[in-house]
Design an enzyme around this catalytic site. Sequence first.
Site, mmCIF file in Angstrom:
data_model
loop_
_atom_site.group_PDB
_atom_site.id
_atom_site.type_symbol
_atom_site.label_atom_id
_atom_site.label_comp_id
_atom_site.label_asym_id
_atom_site.label_seq_id
_atom_site.Cartn_x
_atom_site.Cartn_y
_atom_site.Cartn_z
ATOM 1 C CG HIS A 1 14.686 2.290 25.632
ATOM 2 N ND1 HIS A 1 14.937 2.271 24.268
ATOM 3 C CD2 HIS A 1 15.038 3.538 26.050
ATOM 4 C CE1 HIS A 1 15.423 3.447 23.897
ATOM 5 N NE2 HIS A 1 15.479 4.240 24.949
ATOM 6 C CG ASP B 1 13.200 9.131 23.045
ATOM 7 O OD1 ASP B 1 12.726 9.584 24.097
ATOM 8 O OD2 ASP B 1 14.378 8.719 22.938
ATOM 9 C CG HIS C 1 17.678 7.195 23.117
ATOM 10 N ND1 HIS C 1 17.251 8.197 23.959
ATOM 11 C CD2 HIS C 1 19.027 7.158 23.190
ATOM 12 C CE1 HIS C 1 18.314 8.750 24.536
ATOM 13 N NE2 HIS C 1 19.408 8.142 24.078
ATOM 14 C CG ASP D 1 15.534 11.795 24.239
ATOM 15 O OD1 ASP D 1 14.758 11.830 23.254
ATOM 16 O OD2 ASP D 1 15.764 10.759 24.886
HETATM 17 ZN ZN ZN Z 1 15.367 8.836 24.650
#
Ligand code: ZN
Length: 319
Positions: free
Chosen positions: A138, A175, A177, A256
């Site tokens: 990120h 991931d 995200h 995750d």
């Molecule tokens: Zn993540």
Amino acid sequence: MTAHKSGYFTHADCRRHEMGQGHPECPERLDAIEDRLLISGVGDALERLEAPCAALDDIRLAHDRLHIAALRGMELEIAEQVQAGGSGYAHIDADTAMNAHTWAAAQRAAGAAIAAVDAVMAGELENAFCAVRPPGHHAGKAGASGFCFLNNVAVAARYALERHGLQRVAVVDFDVHHGNGTEDILAGDDRVLMVSFFQEGLYPFSGTTPRGANMLNVPLPAYARGAQAREVVEQQWLPRLDAFRPEMVFISAGFDAHREDDMGQLGLVEADYAWITTRLRELALRHAHGRIVSCLEGGYNLSALARSVEAHLRALADL
Ligand SMILES: [Zn+2]
């Protein structure tokens, strides 16, 4: 000749960074992984290596000078704060904070990925996993966010291109995200193909519209299971990756998307991570002499994280 060996890069500094009590991105994540590798015996099959600090010139391959200066300035500020009896945290956003060890940990995390590139390029290792935190995907060109400060994978991908003269590298992100920071840095860089899946509508609420032709972003609906993820890998990722013929494969290895991880609502299990990793290893063997550098991103249910990393490493090391 390439050694058929898998490396495991980490550093004690990566444990010293923490963002406050109860924060899910906690030092215990690395402990859980270490314990699992010890108990399962998988650790014995890996070449364990100490992560060096990334050089500032290499970090600048992916980040603006101002971002780096801000992180270094923040470190000094925290040290003063601690001396004055303050909390010792500097908050960057609602869930991202620095302590006195964050900058050192971030440099070790990026340094691990860079050292992994060097070792794999030298043929000392076939592939490597970086058990590091803070995570990176990120972190964009100009900013830290979402538990991330330096984009370890983007720094290492640029390093492979610029310092080792590679022409094409792939970045794979599984991931839960979307890796918006990696996209921010690498979109439009035709030497890179990034492929990912992620849960739609989840933080950071991006990815549905790719920012460059070199981005293959596949949003998955909440509650999608492993079979759907495997279909994406087989029908969308691998054809693009095979056509691109990467000379090195980077993995943003977040765990995750696991069924037991509350950070998202995807339903992957260890067998899915093993399957995806095996497909990526085959890809790397087809085009890239097996060269893979994988970096830990998310994964917050400690048990599921540890089991998934074990499965990932078993596939990388062909155990
Ligand atoms: Zn993540």
